[in-house]
Design a protein around this motif. Sequence first.
Motif, PDB file in Angstrom:
ATOM      1  N   LEU A  40       0.704  -1.117   0.090  1.00  0.00           N
ATOM      2  CA  LEU A  40      -0.064  -0.106  -0.074  1.00  0.00           C
ATOM      3  C   LEU A  40       0.833   1.282  -0.073  1.00  0.00           C
ATOM      4  O   LEU A  40       0.363   2.315  -0.389  1.00  0.00           O
ATOM      5  CB  LEU A  40      -0.721   0.086   1.243  1.00  0.00           C
ATOM      6  N   ALA A  73       0.033   4.994  -2.196  1.00  0.00           N
ATOM      7  CA  ALA A  73      -0.267   5.914  -1.361  1.00  0.00           C
ATOM      8  C   ALA A  73       0.777   7.191  -1.506  1.00  0.00           C
ATOM      9  O   ALA A  73       0.386   8.332  -1.580  1.00  0.00           O
ATOM     10  CB  ALA A  73      -0.211   5.430   0.198  1.00  0.00           C
ATOM     11  N   THR A 108      -6.897  -0.677  -4.201  1.00  0.00           N
ATOM     12  CA  THR A 108      -5.836   0.109  -4.739  1.00  0.00           C
ATOM     13  C   THR A 108      -5.395  -0.392  -6.177  1.00  0.00           C
ATOM     14  O   THR A 108      -5.119   0.601  -6.784  1.00  0.00           O
ATOM     15  CB  THR A 108      -4.681  -0.025  -3.374  1.00  0.00           C
TER      16      THR A 108
END
Length: 252
Positions: free
Chosen positions: A29, A33, A242
Amino acid sequence: MSLALALAAGAGAVVGLALGALGGGGSVLAVPALIYLLGLTPAAAATASLLIVLGTSATALYGHARDGQVQWRTGALFAAAGVLPAALGGLLSTRLPDPLLTLGFAVVAVIAAVRMVRRAPAGATRVRRSAPAVAGAGAGLGAVTGVLGVGGGFLTVPALVQVVGLRMRPAVGTSLLVVAVNALVALLARAGAAGSAVSVDWAAVAPFAGAAVLAAWDGRRLATRVPADTLRRVFGLVLLGTAAVMLLDLAL
């Protein structure tokens, strides 16, 4: 603190929780991000992610080691197989185009999500303890870490269970050792690559990294209170979303 930095700090906390609780998965992640919340390029995000993964995994490793859940010799041997691939991957990553790196991140995120949503192996059945199998798994994980800047723990934990034969809790703790070593080697390779320095806004990345390190402590405690399968599925669904965003962004 701006909204973007606040969101980045929140994402960092998720990364730390996943690493502390599951030994991996959350670091995947970190790269998207950093790209979408802080505006870093894929190359800069990969470099920043490696530093974040190193600090977070080392923090979580200390906690798991205090609980006696780290197999140091096994982890060292597994990590040793990934040292050269991680170094070569770190050098290669600085020369790859951004769209290719983004595609690589998305593919790895999908693989991580599928592995986390599926039920984890319950034990060490049909274990292959051969040296080539262990070396091959370690080398592959090192390459993934070096090129994409992700920790690879989502692959390390099942490999330590299925290939090496560890139980789940020691596999999680030992995975953090492997992740930390691979991240350190990849970072050193990037730093030593002549003419390949990547500019990173560390003032913007710092809140993300700080939140991840602090949350790693809570992740270890969370693992003792919430079933591991539940945690894996939640993080897996987040990763799947995502990956979908990254693939859609590439297609547009």
